[in-house]
Each structure stands twice: as structure tokens, then as C-alpha cells.
Scaffold this active site. Structure first.
Site, PDB file in Angstrom:
ATOM      1  N   HIS A 134       0.947  -1.185   0.201  1.00 61.88           N
ATOM      2  CA  HIS A 134      -0.047   0.035   0.002  1.00 61.88           C
ATOM      3  C   HIS A 134       0.849   1.269   0.132  1.00 61.88           C
ATOM      4  O   HIS A 134       1.928   1.175   0.506  1.00 61.88           O
ATOM      5  CB  HIS A 134      -0.761  -0.013   1.174  1.00 61.88           C
ATOM      6  N   LYS A 237     -10.002  -0.871  10.437  1.00 64.10           N
ATOM      7  CA  LYS A 237     -10.291  -2.262   9.641  1.00 64.10           C
ATOM      8  C   LYS A 237     -10.609  -3.249  10.567  1.00 64.10           C
ATOM      9  O   LYS A 237     -10.799  -4.239  10.176  1.00 64.10           O
ATOM     10  CB  LYS A 237      -9.143  -2.223   8.900  1.00 64.10           C
TER      11      LYS A 237
END
Ligand code: PLP
Length: 417
Positions: A134, A237
Site C-alpha cells: 500500500h 479495519k
């Protein structure tokens, strides 16, 4: 797969008939919007009732700033904040003085880049990242590279979307100082062989920074067993609030790290010329932290541990297999990557249809997926695409959700043919 013996209410084992692992009714937003298909937990998870209730209890009955107050309300808030740190430490099998609260996973990588990188890396030193990362585990290292005149290289992946460990071994011979690697890729779901990577890096004299933002809701990350040096997670998350994350730093490294930001809360004493900093994680938590979010994150970790990672892994695998099978029915649909191990994430393209059009049209059918580059442009480039559509699974998802996705994709295919 082992399943927990005593499941809390609304929690079941994954069923062949497509039942969720945790009932939708445990998530107030999903309960209030029964027609919504939420397949975007990899971007952020919906919040269960217990987490929302914990936030409400804090703000309606327990709210005060921490550390500075001597009155009972502030003492209770301080105790709960400290207990949340202990809870995160237990989740990661870390020591409580090895857990720094951050605002998200990205702050964790930036903290390491500044506090560790600026103090320890010298011009010409090499940092390794990977093609699976990421942007949160690439850009801070690029900025550090510019500041400190370092070198940066990326470990490539093989045709399946797994890290190429032979090439990694070759790159290690160039004696990197730091290896920055994801525990699970947010794009194609690849689970990396972390224990092996850490051992290889350590043999070559490098420290290891693990980005566990995507992995942490899916499988156990035991920092002692992995022996990694830094590891970052993010609350939103993990079925917890946004604005809270945590960074694990191995105790012997943390002792020598200078502060990342200056301010209140991180000091022992301050004069105009000099500051004596607090020991331990508080040295890195300048200013008022996200107190309520930290406390509710502890509740979110209880929620995950009650379900159990064995059940989560089985549910992930069942849904991913089912979805991969059904998606194959759609002509021109291609799933990216066939990694050896993957979490509940599938990235795909539809021939001749832009991923943003897929995302928008599904959105009109009340189906939430993500479309775009997923903050991983180097990986997109590797696959020769500018973006993908991505479905990701959480504990509330069912095979019926997958069916709704596939039916709608078939309609999109028809419409845009
Ligand atoms: C989401 C994600 C991040 C960033 O998390 P933030 O909460 O936005 O800081 C970093 N790495 C991976 C692999 C992610 O999936």
C-alpha cells in the site's frame, strides 16, 4: 479449523447455506439498511453494536481528558486508556510498553520513518519495500530517502502474486538496513510468509517493519513469534473506530528512539532550553490522544477474539472460494493473482469496462465494492492495469451477498457490452 466453544449471541460458525459468521443485526448500520450489500471491509469495516455502545458509554458517562486530572472521572479515563494499551498488547502478544497509540496505520509507518529512520540511517543506506505494498508503506520511505539520501528498492512478485523470495534473497545481499513488508496485500489478498521474511532479513542484518493494517482483522499476528521489529495496525479495519491505530516497536529499539512530534503528554519536565522526555510509548503520543477511540478499539479486539481467528479464516476461505467460482461465470471477468495464501479479498477486471463504472453501477444497486488503484499503483502497473474492482469480505458477509454481486455484475456486463 477450530471453532470457539462458546459463541456470543449472533455469532455462528460458517454455514454451507451461506449464513454469516456474525449476524447482520449485530451491526446497526447493516440492520438499518437491510438491502445494503457491504463488500468493502478491506477499506473499512462496519462497526458492531458493542463498539458503538462503548463509545456512547465513554462520551455519556466517563468522558474526561487523561493524565492531567486528579479527579475521579479523569482517573477512570486514564485507567481505561491504559487498559486499552494492555489489550492491544495482548492482541499482538507484545509487552504493554511496546505499543504506541497512533491515529492509523499510516502514522505508524511515518513514525518509524522519522523516529527510527532519521536517527539511524545514513546516506547510501538501502531500504527494501515490496511490490505488494500500500502507498502507506512506500511513500514514507521515499520521503525518508530524499531527506537522508538513501536508496530504495522493491522486492518483485511472481506470476501468482506471491513475493519472489529468490529475488528477495538476492536483494538482501546488498545489505539493506530495513525491510518494509505487508502481512497481507490490500489489493489481491496475498498473505506473505512473514516469519521466513523476518528470519531472512535478520540474517542479513536488516530490521523489519510489518504493515499489518489489512492482515490484522484476518489472522493472528504474534510479534514475539514473528520476531519483527515494528508492526503497524489500524482500528477502523478491525471493527473499531477510525482515528485510532497502534504501532508495535520492539522494546530494545523503542528505548533509543527520539520523539516523533513534540508537545504535551510526552515529557517528564520542560524548561525553555531543554526537555526531558517520558520513557516508553508515551514519548510518541504528543497531545491529547484519541481516548474514546482507543477504549472502543479494546472492545473491538474483544469482539474479534470472541469470534476467533479459526472461524474467521474458515469463513474467509468459504466466501472467497464461493465468490471465485461464481465470478468465473461472467465472461471477460479476470481475477488478479493466485497467491498461495490469501485473505478474503478478490480484485478483478471486466474486459473493456472501467473499474469506476463497475463501482458506480453496483453502487446504484446498493452494492458497496471498491474500484481504482487501491493505493497500490506500483502493483497495478505490474499487472498492466490502472485499477481493478475489489470485493472484500467481513464477518457479516454471506454467500447471498456474493450472489447479489455476481447478478449485478452480469447486468453491468449486459448493459455495457
Ligand atoms: C488500509 C491500509 C493501510 C492504511 O491504513 P490507514 O488506516 O489508512 O492508515 C496501510 N496498509 C494496508 C495494507 C492497508 O490495507
Amino acid at each position: 479449523m477450530s471453532h470457539p466453544q462458546h459463541l456470543p449471541s449472533g455469532v455462528g460458525t460458517p454455514q454451507a447455506d451461506g449464513a454469516p459468521l456474525v449476524a447482520r443485526t449485530r451491526f446497526p448500520l447493516l440492520r438499518n439498511q437491510p438491502d445494503l450489500v457491504y463488500l468493502d471491509s478491506a477499506a473499512s469495516a462496519q462497526k458492531p453494536d458493542v463498539v458503538i455502545d462503548r463509545l456512547t458509554r465513554f462520551y455519556t458517562g466517563e468522558y474526561a481528558n487523561i493524565h492531567r486530572g486528579l479527579y475521579p472521572l479523569s482517573e477512570i479515563a486514564t485507567e481505561n486508556y491504559d487498559a486499552a494499551r494492555t489489550r492491544v498488547a495482548r492482541f499482538l502478544n507484545a509487552g504493554r510498553d511496546e505499543v504506541i497509540f497512533t491515529h492509523n496505520a499510516t502514522e505508524g509507518t511515518n513514525l518509524v520513518a522519522h523516529a527510527f529512520g532519521d536517527a539511524n540511517l545514513r546516506p547510501g543506506d538501502l531500504i527494501l519495500t515490496t511490490l505488494l505494498e500500500h502507498h502507506a508503506n512506500i511513500v514514507p520511505w521515499q520521503l525518508l530517502k530524499e531527506r537522508r539520501h538513501l536508496r530504495l528498492a522493491a522486492v518483485p512478485i511472481d506470476a501468482h502474486g506471491d513475493l519472489d523470495l529468490e529475488r528477495f534473497e538476492m536483494l538482501l545481499s546488498r545489505e539493506p538496513k530495513l525491510v518494509c513488508v505487508t502481512a497481507a496485500a490490500n489489493t489481491i489478498g496475498t498473505v506473505t510468509p512473514l516469519k521466513e521474511i523476518v528470519a531472512m532479513a535478520h540474517r542479513a542484518g536488516a530490521l523489519v517493519m510489518v504493515d499489518a493494517a489489512q492482515a490484522a482483522p484476518h489472522f493472528r499476528l504474534d510479534v514475539r513469534d514473528l520476531d519483527c521489529d515494528f508492526l503497524t495496525i489500524t482500528g477502523h479495519k478491525l471493527y473499531g473506530p477510525d482515528g485510532i491505530g497502534a504501532l508495535y516497536v520492539k522494546e530494545k529499539l523503542l528505548a533509543d528512539l527520539p520523539p516523533f512530534m513534540g508537545g504535551g503528554g510526552i515529557i517528564r519536565s520542560v524548561s525553555i532550553d531543554h526537555t526531558d522526555y517520558a520513557a516508553g510509548p508515551r514519548r510518541f503520543e504528543a497531545g491529547t490522544p484519541a481516548i474514546g477511540a482507543a477504549i472502543a478499539l479494546a472492545t473491538a479486539l474483544d469482539f474479534i477474539d470472541e469470534i476467533g481467528f479459526g472461524a474467521i479464516a474458515a469463513h474467509d476461505a468459504a466466501l472467497t472460494d464461493y465468490a471465485a467460482g461464481r465470478l468465473a461465470e461472467i465472461s471477460g471477468l479476470k481475477i488478479l493473482g493466485r497467491p498461495q495464501h490469501r485473505i478474503g479479498i478478490l480484485s478483478f477486471t471486466l474486459d473493456g469496462i472501467h473499474p469506476h463504472d463497475i463501482g458506480t453501477l453496483l453502487g446504484e444497486s446498493r452494492i458497496c465494492i471498491r474500484a481504482g488503484h487501491h493505493c497500490a499503483q506500483p502493483l497495478m502497473e505490474h499487472f498492466g492495469v490502472t485499477g481493478t474492482a475489489r470485493a472484500s469480505f467481513g464477518v457479516h458477509n454471506t454467500t447471498q451477498d456474493v450472489d447479489r454481486l455476481v447478478d449485478s455484475l452480469a447486468r453491468v456486463r449486459q448493459m455495457l457490452r
